[in-house]
Design a protein around this motif. Structure first.
Motif, short mmCIF file in Angstrom:
data_model
loop_
_atom_site.label_atom_id
_atom_site.label_comp_id
_atom_site.label_asym_id
_atom_site.label_seq_id
_atom_site.Cartn_x
_atom_site.Cartn_y
_atom_site.Cartn_z
N ARG A 1 -34.08 -7.02 7.28
CA ARG A 1 -34.15 -6.60 5.88
C ARG A 1 -34.23 -5.07 5.78
NH1 ARG A 1 -36.23 -10.68 1.96
NH2 ARG A 1 -36.02 -12.65 3.06
N ALA A 2 -33.76 -4.55 4.67
CA ALA A 2 -33.69 -3.10 4.49
C ALA A 2 -35.05 -2.42 4.62
CB ALA A 2 -33.07 -2.77 3.14
N GLU A 3 -36.10 -3.00 4.04
CA GLU A 3 -37.44 -2.39 4.10
C GLU A 3 -37.94 -2.35 5.54
OE1 GLU A 3 -37.09 -5.39 2.22
OE2 GLU A 3 -36.43 -4.30 0.45
N ALA A 4 -37.73 -3.45 6.26
CA ALA A 4 -38.17 -3.51 7.66
C ALA A 4 -37.36 -2.53 8.51
CB ALA A 4 -38.02 -4.93 8.21
N ARG A 5 -36.05 -2.42 8.23
CA ARG A 5 -35.20 -1.49 8.98
C ARG A 5 -35.64 -0.05 8.75
NH1 ARG A 5 -30.45 -1.99 6.55
NH2 ARG A 5 -30.90 -0.15 5.32
N ASP A 6 -35.91 0.29 7.49
CA ASP A 6 -36.34 1.66 7.17
C ASP A 6 -37.65 2.00 7.87
OD1 ASP A 6 -34.11 1.94 5.57
OD2 ASP A 6 -35.18 1.59 3.69
N ALA A 7 -38.60 1.08 7.86
CA ALA A 7 -39.88 1.32 8.53
C ALA A 7 -39.68 1.47 10.05
CB ALA A 7 -40.85 0.18 8.24
N ARG A 8 -38.85 0.61 10.62
CA ARG A 8 -38.57 0.67 12.06
C ARG A 8 -37.89 1.98 12.41
NH1 ARG A 8 -34.11 0.16 14.52
NH2 ARG A 8 -33.04 -0.88 12.81
N GLU A 9 -36.92 2.41 11.61
CA GLU A 9 -36.22 3.66 11.87
C GLU A 9 -37.15 4.86 11.79
OE1 GLU A 9 -32.87 3.73 9.21
OE2 GLU A 9 -31.67 2.44 10.53
N ARG A 10 -38.09 4.83 10.82
CA ARG A 10 -39.06 5.93 10.73
C ARG A 10 -39.93 6.00 11.98
NH1 ARG A 10 -39.31 4.30 5.41
NH2 ARG A 10 -41.16 3.05 5.76
N MET A 11 -40.37 4.83 12.48
CA MET A 11 -41.20 4.81 13.69
C MET A 11 -40.41 5.33 14.89
SD MET A 11 -43.63 1.43 13.44
CE MET A 11 -42.30 0.25 13.26
N ALA A 12 -39.15 4.89 15.00
CA ALA A 12 -38.31 5.32 16.12
C ALA A 12 -38.05 6.83 16.05
CB ALA A 12 -36.99 4.56 16.12
N LYS A 13 -37.77 7.34 14.86
CA LYS A 13 -37.51 8.77 14.71
C LYS A 13 -38.75 9.60 14.99
CE LYS A 13 -33.63 9.36 11.77
NZ LYS A 13 -33.19 9.97 10.52
N ALA A 14 -39.94 9.05 14.72
CA ALA A 14 -41.18 9.77 15.03
C ALA A 14 -41.31 9.95 16.54
CB ALA A 14 -42.39 9.02 14.48
N ILE A 15 -40.92 8.95 17.30
CA ILE A 15 -40.93 9.06 18.76
C ILE A 15 -39.88 10.07 19.20
CG2 ILE A 15 -40.46 7.83 20.92
CD1 ILE A 15 -41.69 5.33 19.54
N CYS A 16 -38.71 10.00 18.60
CA CYS A 16 -37.62 10.92 18.94
C CYS A 16 -37.99 12.38 18.63
CB CYS A 16 -36.35 10.56 18.17
SG CYS A 16 -35.61 8.99 18.66
N ALA A 17 -38.73 12.59 17.56
CA ALA A 17 -39.08 13.95 17.15
C ALA A 17 -39.89 14.67 18.22
CB ALA A 17 -39.86 13.92 15.84
N GLU A 18 -40.65 13.93 19.02
CA GLU A 18 -41.48 14.53 20.06
C GLU A 18 -40.82 14.49 21.44
OE1 GLU A 18 -44.35 15.99 19.22
OE2 GLU A 18 -43.90 15.42 17.14
N CYS A 19 -39.61 14.01 21.51
CA CYS A 19 -38.94 13.79 22.80
C CYS A 19 -38.43 15.10 23.42
CB CYS A 19 -37.76 12.84 22.61
SG CYS A 19 -36.97 12.39 24.17
N PRO A 20 -38.70 15.32 24.71
CA PRO A 20 -38.26 16.55 25.36
C PRO A 20 -36.74 16.59 25.63
CG PRO A 20 -39.36 15.15 26.95
CD PRO A 20 -39.52 14.49 25.61
N VAL A 21 -36.08 15.45 25.58
CA VAL A 21 -34.64 15.42 25.87
C VAL A 21 -33.84 15.00 24.63
CG1 VAL A 21 -34.89 15.05 28.34
CG2 VAL A 21 -34.82 13.08 26.82
N ARG A 22 -34.36 15.32 23.47
CA ARG A 22 -33.74 14.92 22.21
C ARG A 22 -32.30 15.41 22.08
NH1 ARG A 22 -33.38 16.89 17.17
NH2 ARG A 22 -33.45 15.36 15.51
N ARG A 23 -32.05 16.66 22.41
CA ARG A 23 -30.70 17.23 22.29
C ARG A 23 -29.70 16.47 23.16
NH1 ARG A 23 -31.08 21.78 19.37
NH2 ARG A 23 -32.83 23.16 19.70
N GLU A 24 -30.08 16.20 24.39
CA GLU A 24 -29.19 15.48 25.29
C GLU A 24 -28.89 14.08 24.76
OE1 GLU A 24 -31.88 17.16 26.17
OE2 GLU A 24 -31.45 18.39 27.93
#
Length: 159
Positions: free
Chosen positions: A38-61
């Motif tokens: 569902r859209a609400e669940a997807r949006d929440a999941r994407e926010r959590m995933a992006k929060a992990i990505c935001a702190e990732c040392p290899v984000r650019r790669e």
């Protein structure tokens, strides 16, 4: 006359960056979801995933890997729609410059913008569109914009 040409070999991608990724060991469903989500669940999941990505040392790669291939699914610091938007923008810029937009093996910096409020550099995906601005993006990142809206709402309630 025999041809001395051998098979064409392409350079192999380097996968070493994945060993340092912040998402290593995380659940795949956090980054790839599931069919029928569902859209609400997807949006929440994407926010959590992006929060992990935001702190990732290899984000650019990671982003460049996803942009240089037809990677249609998952969060690679950017959603599917955001990656498609970056690809289209790169194609338009390449067409205007008269060069090929074909991906190369070198890592190219992701497009970034500086927030005039928090003075942090963010990927352009963190800025809302504003056609009145020269670059087509707001000057404040989404985080600062949302915080300002919340402050304004609190002030309206207090008055």
């Amino acid at each position: 006359m025999a041809s001395s040409r051998g098979p064409i070999t392409r350079p192999r991608p380097s996968w070493g960056w994945q060993d340092d990724a912040a998402c290593r060991g995380q659940s795949l469903t956090l980054f790839f979801g599931y069919e029928g989500e569902r859209a609400e669940a997807r949006d929440a999941r994407e926010r959590m995933a992006k929060a992990i990505c935001a702190e990732c040392p290899v984000r650019r790669e990671c982003v460049e890997f996803a942009l240089s291939r037809p990677e249609k699914y998952g969060i690679w610091s950017l959603t599917e729609d955001e990656r498609a938007s970056v690809r289209r923008r790169r194609m338009r810029r390449a067409a205007m410059a008269g060069v090929s937009a074909a991906p190369s093996n070198e890592v190219v910096k992701e497009e970034e913008k500086h927030c005039s409020s928090c003075r942090t550099t963010w990927p352009v995906a963190n800025f809302a569109r504003d056609i009145s601005k020269r670059d087509g993006l707001q000057t404040w990142c989404r985080r600062c914009t949302n915080a300002a809206r919340a402050r304004k709402a609190e002030q309206a309630v207090a008055s």
